[in-house]
Design a protein around this motif. Structure first.
Motif, PDB file in Angstrom:
ATOM      1  N   CYS A  24       0.817  -1.216   0.000  1.00 38.56           N
ATOM      2  CA  CYS A  24       0.000   0.000   0.000  1.00 38.56           C
ATOM      3  C   CYS A  24       0.848   1.262   0.000  1.00 38.56           C
ATOM      4  CB  CYS A  24      -0.902   0.036   1.237  1.00 38.56           C
ATOM      5  SG  CYS A  24      -2.016  -1.369   1.395  1.00 38.56           S
ATOM      6  N   LEU A  25       0.389   2.267  -0.766  1.00 40.03           N
ATOM      7  CA  LEU A  25       0.962   3.602  -0.688  1.00 40.03           C
ATOM      8  C   LEU A  25       0.480   4.279   0.590  1.00 40.03           C
ATOM      9  CD1 LEU A  25       0.585   5.170  -4.264  1.00 40.03           C
ATOM     10  CD2 LEU A  25       2.710   4.946  -2.982  1.00 40.03           C
ATOM     11  N   THR A  26       1.383   4.958   1.273  1.00 44.24           N
ATOM     12  CA  THR A  26       1.019   5.615   2.534  1.00 44.24           C
ATOM     13  C   THR A  26       1.089   7.134   2.449  1.00 44.24           C
ATOM     14  OG1 THR A  26       3.317   5.509   3.322  1.00 44.24           O
ATOM     15  CG2 THR A  26       1.873   3.644   3.859  1.00 44.24           C
ATOM     16  N   THR A  27       1.430   7.690   1.297  1.00 42.09           N
ATOM     17  CA  THR A  27       1.697   9.126   1.226  1.00 42.09           C
ATOM     18  C   THR A  27       0.715   9.906   0.364  1.00 42.09           C
ATOM     19  OG1 THR A  27       3.261   8.708  -0.588  1.00 42.09           O
ATOM     20  CG2 THR A  27       4.169   8.837   1.639  1.00 42.09           C
ATOM     21  N   VAL A  28      -0.378   9.282  -0.069  1.00 45.35           N
ATOM     22  CA  VAL A  28      -1.385  10.013  -0.830  1.00 45.35           C
ATOM     23  C   VAL A  28      -2.206  10.857   0.145  1.00 45.35           C
ATOM     24  CG1 VAL A  28      -3.426   9.830  -2.288  1.00 45.35           C
ATOM     25  CG2 VAL A  28      -1.500   8.281  -2.627  1.00 45.35           C
TER      26      VAL A  28
END
Length: 591
Positions: free
Chosen positions: A462-466
């Protein structure tokens, strides 16, 4: 009419659904692209490579794909690869031989017996193997679960031109062009010719020697531009439909000259067996010899040896295709930079009076070449409670990310030194671990990204910085915005935003439903493999409008930063009584 029959009937009406051909075996040397050439994003939709941002056979959907060869002089030998929505796993790949001016079409639906995605085509173009009709492969998906094949995206690569026969010349009088060229609407697909000209009896030396003078004794030449792609997603239950075009990557003369030129000849056979480069078999990064796999792919699972590379794994979107890239990591990073965006904006419609629902697609087609997930990693916990992970293990059950590094510590490959792109380990400019690994990532002086994690209890990276839309990045149709700057009334489900308003976008073909109240409600696409939800607590006020997601790894849009390689659009469904409508809009992005 049965759902599968409906999808296939429409596909046939659009362009006919490829039988014929034979399994091939040849090997490749990466040559063909002229000096100074670069791979570029062609906004006109024509190129050497295509990326279809999404396919789905989920929730009654069928996906219809069309690949067109607009080159009316040359045939194209094209690699088609379906990748999964969760972690970009290879689901199904094959080759299509397009004759000049040819179109190839196919439909992807859900097989009622197995629950897996299934491809069907009755197109008359040659395919390798002879028939590509069948269910998607489960060998590389998590838990061999059929449901993991139902969503994803598609890579299409022109591996080589199939050059026309030249009268009075010995260069291209091989019969290959004749074997794939349509006659009265049907390609001969002469099995004996395909086997003898591109089969196992042709040596690597034969292929390589003829690339040197721009020709090939078996009938292949350096690939040129000309591919276009179109797609339709049709829900067979509601009859709502959406359509779009594939993103096109094209080899161009230089960074300042957009004239198209040939790319590297990157043909590999659609067979098992170890690929070769200049007659030398490639090997994983941990092998004692032949450690040159990083030349042809940046896929961390293949380079690390967790998955044994086969001929059919090549080429991929990281295989060097222009002169600007000498190894796969270069090509992967170059292509990622072309697709990288700092924000994604789009409209949404969720008016309950017309039963409107909206999904927003964010596909990351280059993440696989920076980070992948090993589903068979091993983790052990000592008596003192210290847990140690073994990401390169192949007998465990723990899902662990494996990263490719453009710098920092990792597993060194032959011909590389510390700080170069031949490393497997920490991070790249666009993707890297949020925490938990040592090395140069996540330090004050590092330019490596720190934005990925596998949340506890899950198996998707998972991306955590959007950044979630906030008071200045969510609007209704009359310029109204939330009265408070707080984002606490907006959530991405099931993850709760942190204090920094960052949210998790899980999966590589991530679908975000808008104002749906969670991930289990009815949505436009009915996605499930990589779905999240963005909901406003004030649905009556903000039921229609537009939103902005910031994708610059936590940095302001106006600042530097690399952004994230993202493709996609909105999918909106509305109803007027029993009549359903589907429509959507391309993502609006900041680069």
């Amino acid at each position: 009419m049965k759902k599968s029959t409906l999808a296939l009937s429409i596909a046939a009406a659009i362009g006919g659904l490829g039988l014929a051909g034979n399994a091939l075996a040849v090997t490749d040397s990466l040559t063909g692209a002229p000096a100074n050439s670069v791979l570029a994003l062609n906004h006109n939709g024509i190129g050497h490579q295509l990326i279809f941002p999404y396919f789905t056979a989920q929730n009654g959907n069928a996906t219809l794909l069309t690949i067109t060869n607009t080159d009316t002089a040359n045939g194209k030998l094209v690699k088609v690869r379906f990748r999964g929505a969760a972690n970009s796993d290879d689901l199904y790949d094959f080759q299509v031989a397009l004759s000049p001016g040819d179109i190839w079409t196919a439909a992807v639906t859900k097989d009622a017996t197995t629950g897996a995605a299934s491809l069907a085509t009755s197109d008359k173009s040659c395919t390798l193997p002879a028939s590509v009709n069948g269910n998607f492969n489960l060998d590389r998906v998590d838990g061999r679960a059929p449901g993991q094949t139902l969503e994803g995206y598609v890579e299409v690569i022109n591996m080589a031109n199939i050059a026309p026969n030249a009268s009075g010349s010995t260069v291209f009088t091989t019969g290959l062009f004749t074997a794939i060229k349509h006659v009265s609407g049907v390609a001969p697909c002469t099995a004996a010719v395909l086997a003898s000209k591109l089969g196992a009896d042709n040596t690597n030396a034969n292929l390589t020697a003829n690339q040197a003078d721009g020709s090939n004794a078996v009938g292949l030449a350096a690939p040129t531009t000309g591919l276009t792609g179109d797609w339709i997603i049709m829900n067979q239950l509601t009859t709502a439909a959406w359509s779009g075009v594939a993103s096109a990557l094209e080899v161009q003369t230089s960074s300042t000259n957009s004239a198209p030129v040939a790319g590297n000849l990157v043909f590999y056979p659609q067979t098992t067996g170890t690929p070769r480069i200049n007659s030398t078999a490639v090997a994983a990064a941990t092998a004692a010899t032949g450690q040159n796999i990083h030349v042809v792919t940046a896929d961390p699972l293949l380079v690390s040896g967790v998955v044994a590379i086969q001929n059919y794994d090549l080429p991929d979107l990281s295989t060097p295709y222009a002169a600007s890239a000498t190894i796969a990591a270069n090509q992967a990073d170059n292509t990622a930079a072309l697709l990288a965006v700092k924000s994604v904006a789009n409209q949404y419609v969720t008016d309950t009076a017309i039963a409107a629902v909206t999904d927003l697609l964010m596909t990351q087609p280059m993440r696989r070449y920076s980070a992948a997930v090993n589903y068979k990693s091993l983790a052990t916990t000592s008596a003192l409670g210290v847990t140690t992970s073994y990401p390169f293990n192949t007998t465990g059950t723990v899902a662990t990310p494996i990263y490719r590094a453009s710098w920092g510590t990792g597993i060194a490959e032959a011909g590389t030194t510390a700080g170069t792109a031949g490393y497997i380990g920490v991070a790249t400019a666009h993707y890297g671990p949020s925490a938990g690994l040592t090395g140069t990532a996540n330090t004050a002086t590092s330019t490596a990204a720190a934005n990925l994690t596998i949340p506890s209890g899950t198996r998707n990276l998972c991306l955590t910085t959007v950044k979630a839309p906030a008071n200045l990045t969510i609007f209704d149709r009359e310029e109204t915005t939330p009265s408070s700057s707080s984002t606490t009334s907006f959530i991405i489900s099931p993850a709760t935003p942190s204090a920094s308003a960052s949210v998790r976008v899980c999966g590589e073909a991530a679908v975000i439903s808008i104002n749906n109240g969670g991930t289990t409600g009815v949505s436009a696409l009915g996605a499930s493999l990589a779905r999240s939800d963005f909901t406003s607590s004030s649905l009556a006020t903000y039921n229609n409008g537009w939103v902005v997601f910031e994708t610059n790894n936590g940095l302001a849009i106006s600042s530097g930063g690399t952004g994230i390689p993202v493709l996609g659009q909105s999918f909106i469904r509305a109803a007027n009584g029993s009549v359903n409508y589907g429509f959507g809009y391309s993502n609006k992005v900041t680069r």
